[in-house]
Design an enzyme around this catalytic site. Structure first.
Site, PDB file in Angstrom:
ATOM      1  N   GLN A   1      34.299  33.087  38.208  1.00 25.83           N
ATOM      2  CA  GLN A   1      33.809  34.326  37.593  1.00 25.83           C
ATOM      3  C   GLN A   1      34.567  34.626  36.299  1.00 25.83           C
ATOM      4  OE1 GLN A   1      34.852  34.101  40.771  1.00 25.83           O
ATOM      5  NE2 GLN A   1      33.235  34.828  42.131  1.00 25.83           N
TER       6      GLN A   1
ATOM      7  N   GLN B   1      29.859  31.041  34.899  1.00 29.77           N
ATOM      8  CA  GLN B   1      29.549  31.918  36.030  1.00 29.77           C
ATOM      9  C   GLN B   1      29.768  33.378  35.631  1.00 29.77           C
ATOM     10  OE1 GLN B   1      31.368  30.892  39.749  1.00 29.77           O
ATOM     11  NE2 GLN B   1      30.732  32.761  40.771  1.00 29.77           N
ATOM     12  N   ASP B   2      28.757  34.225  35.932  1.00 25.75           N
ATOM     13  CA  ASP B   2      28.862  35.679  35.704  1.00 25.75           C
ATOM     14  C   ASP B   2      29.006  36.030  34.226  1.00 25.75           C
ATOM     15  OD1 ASP B   2      28.749  35.736  38.423  1.00 25.75           O
ATOM     16  OD2 ASP B   2      30.659  36.745  38.740  1.00 25.75           O
TER      17      ASP B   2
ATOM     18  N   ASP C   1      24.696  32.689  38.709  1.00 26.20           N
ATOM     19  CA  ASP C   1      24.531  34.147  38.728  1.00 26.20           C
ATOM     20  C   ASP C   1      24.825  34.746  37.350  1.00 26.20           C
ATOM     21  OD1 ASP C   1      24.239  33.695  41.470  1.00 26.20           O
ATOM     22  OD2 ASP C   1      26.295  34.294  41.922  1.00 26.20           O
TER      23      ASP C   1
ATOM     24  N   ARG D   1      19.173  34.798  43.321  1.00 26.71           N
ATOM     25  CA  ARG D   1      19.504  34.930  44.748  1.00 26.71           C
ATOM     26  C   ARG D   1      19.991  36.354  45.009  1.00 26.71           C
ATOM     27  NH1 ARG D   1      25.298  31.967  46.013  1.00 26.71           N
ATOM     28  NH2 ARG D   1      26.440  32.637  44.140  1.00 26.71           N
TER      29      ARG D   1
END
Length: 595
Positions: free
Chosen positions: A388, A410-411, A432, A500
């Site tokens: 993250q 990520q993120d 994500d 998701r």
């Protein structure tokens, strides 16, 4: 999480934790219900004993009748909440509630009860700081203190709005109230996220207070909807999004022939449209010393607090290596750069690499309302191995990003809370990489999947709605969903999904967008087994491209191929984020409805 998700987990997504939460909630509510029954018996007994052994004198009867009348009104107001026993017991025990309380007074009491719970939780969290804490634990507690502070502001703003409203005017105020309360709920879960990698029992020590606050705020949120629906019924209006938008538009100032509010200057209207050379900035940032400041943070610090007019910061071309925070008191700031990839702000905080929480890993974090940025790049260079690592975090109501790019893995882009709009932007990432719980619309944007780590899967979105009454979600409208150059040559080696479900009521839609061939036929990925599959809302409407086929999509109860333009329109700029009431004042180009 399961083997498929190993190595790139986000927090609080598992079925086991969800089950434990329900069990905890049941025990908690049952205990409160029992306490309420016992309290009621004692209360009535005291009223009787005060006037003798059960004597039915006038004063005693009136006292009991008033209490019963208030109790019935509270029960009625709490009838649509998720935590009814807690709602009734907490509001009935509020000292400021009159014996003839109506809908608005009961809602006011519900918000005040939540404020008191926040203050109690804040004091408890403050008491947990000690010299023995490591940096990760301290960071998680700091997140909680900030979240409690933001929640207090949002609840006080809710009270302020309520005091300007009447029962019959509630439909006009509902969207703002729901936005504030939705953000207040989100804050509590953001606090909990920070403890996931912490040692010890800190998370358990703060969880009870946080859940109590989130449940109380949830009850206030549901009550807003309940009162608004009753007011619409009294006014003879259908309870629809279109009617709410009509009521909202009636409450705003008039507009000129170009659709801008009549009180706005021509210069302010054009800030997102004209060339930067034609804009007079309040502050200029330049690495070469030709401006007022050499860092963006210095210019932000010098900006006025709680301004009611636009404060423009022109950031000249260059790479600015710094973490920038636009605090909540910095209202109506605007960043103008020299273009994507030309004006770049970059840093490298991450969860794994530098022990920051996801919340505080952001290169740029914005919470001051009315923020605008155009022609800039926001980047986090921590890389895929550090997990993250946020490039931009936004918790700014009525915020706009135009012709900007956001780069990470990520993120990448944390759309944390409140109402946001992105137009003509480029977003790059792997896992994500658009996530959070704002009410946000992306329009005419490019979503680029980058090459991830080996054995990783790519998810464009992870939406985090925790409560079915929150007015939040991710709407991706008329965008291009495709691969970045480093991913294009190897896209067959990785599974790529539209999203998701991060939280139980996750809500994401793709409308009239181009979906490239890297999208897996199933379209969407489970978070953990059956978690949220029946409570989420995932929709696709009139998308095109080789990845847009829906014949082999998931068959989850919460997924749907949207065939109705009326249903799809709920997620457009006008209906989902009330864009027609505030976007014209920014000058940004946008499409109000479906193409």
């Amino acid at each position: 999480m399961g083997a498929l998700n190993i190595g790139y987990d986000k927090f609080n997504g598992g079925t086991d934790k969800h089950t434990r939460r329900k069990i905890t909630r049941t025990i908690f509510v049952s205990a409160l219900a029992s306490a309420f029954v016992v309290g009621t018996v004692i209360f009535l007994a005291m009223g009787i004993n005060r006037h003798g052994s059960g004597r039915d004198d006038d004063e005693g009867s009136d006292h009991v009748r008033r209490w019963k009348s208030t109790s019935n009104a509270v029960k009625n107001a709490c009838s649509s909440t998720l935590y009814q026993e807690l709602c009734v017991s907490s509001i009935s025990s509020y000292e400021g509630l009159s014996s003839q309380a109506g809908h608005m007074e009961i809602l006011d009491a519900a918000v005040n009860v939540a404020i008191n719970a926040v203050k109690k939780g804040q004091a408890h969290t403050r008491s947990l700081f000690s010299r023995d804490l490591d940096s990760r634990q301290r960071g998680a507690l700091n997140d909680c203190m900030e979240m409690y502070d933001d929640t207090l502001d949002e609840l006080h703003d809710t009270l302020s709005d309520l005091h300007n409203a009447t029962f019959l005017s509630m439909p006009k105020h509902a969207a703002d109230l729901e936005t504030l309360l939705s953000a207040a709920i989100t804050n509590q879960f953001t606090c909990l996220e920070g403890f996931t990698l912490c040692k010890g029992h800190l998370k358990q020590q703060v969880k009870g207070e946080l859940h109590n606050v989130s449940h109380l705020v949830s009850n206030s949120l549901a009550t807003v909807g309940n009162i608004s629906a009753r007011a619409k019924q009294a006014l003879g209006i259908a309870d629809s999004l279109a009617d709410r938008r009509r009521l909202l538009s009636e409450s705003f100032v008039s507009t000129d022939e170009e659709g801008f509010p009549s009180w706005m200057s021509v210069g302010d209207r054009r800030l997102l449209q004209v060339n930067v050379t034609n804009i007079t900035a309040n502050a200029v940032v330049a690495k070469d010393g030709s401006g007022h400041y050499s860092t963006i943070s210095a210019a932000v610090d010098a900006a006025p607090e709680k301004s009611t007019t636009r404060f423009i910061i022109y950031v000249k071309k260059g790479v600015y290596q710094e973490n920038v925070e636009i605090h909540k008191k910095k209202h109506f700031l605007m960043f103008i750069g020299d273009g994507e990839g030309v004006t770049v702000v970059t840093a490298s905080r991450s969860v794994r690499g530098s022990n920051h929480t996801t919340f505080h890993s952001a290169t740029v974090a914005v919470t001051g309302k009315g923020f605008i940025a155009r022609d800039m790049t926001f980047e986090n260079t921590a890389g895929p191995s550090n997990h993250q690592a946020v490039a931009l975090r936004v918790g700014s109501d009525f915020s706009v990003f135009y012709r900007c790019s956001f780069k990470g893995y990520q993120d990448t882009l944390y759309v944390h809370s409140l109402r946001q709009f992105f137009r003509d932007c480029d977003i790059y990432g792997t896992v994500d990489f658009i996530f959070g719980n704002a009410a946000v619309v992306f329009q005419n944007c490019n979503l680029y999947a980058r090459k991830p780590l080996e054995n990783q899967q790519i998810m464009y979105t992870a939406q985090g709605r925790q409560d079915p009454n929150q007015n939040t979600g991710i709407s991706i409208h008329n965008c291009r969903v495709t691969a970045d150059s480093d991913m294009a040559a190897v896209k067959s080696s990785f599974k790529t999904y539209l999203g998701r479900p991060w939280k139980e009521y996750s809500r994401t839609v793709f409308l009239q967008s181009y979906l490239d061939d890297l999208i897996h036929p199933a379209g969407w990925l489970e978070w953990n087994e059956t978690f949220a599959l029946s409570t989420l809302y995932y929709g696709e409407y009139m998308n095109t491209g080789p990845g847009a086929g829906t014949a082999n999509r998931v068959n989850w109860p919460g997924y749907r191929v949207i065939t109705s333009a009326t249903e799809a329109s709920q997620f457009t700029v006008n209906q989902f984020i009330e864009g027609d009431t505030w976007l014209p004042s920014t000058g940004v180009e946008y499409s109000s409805g479906l193409a």
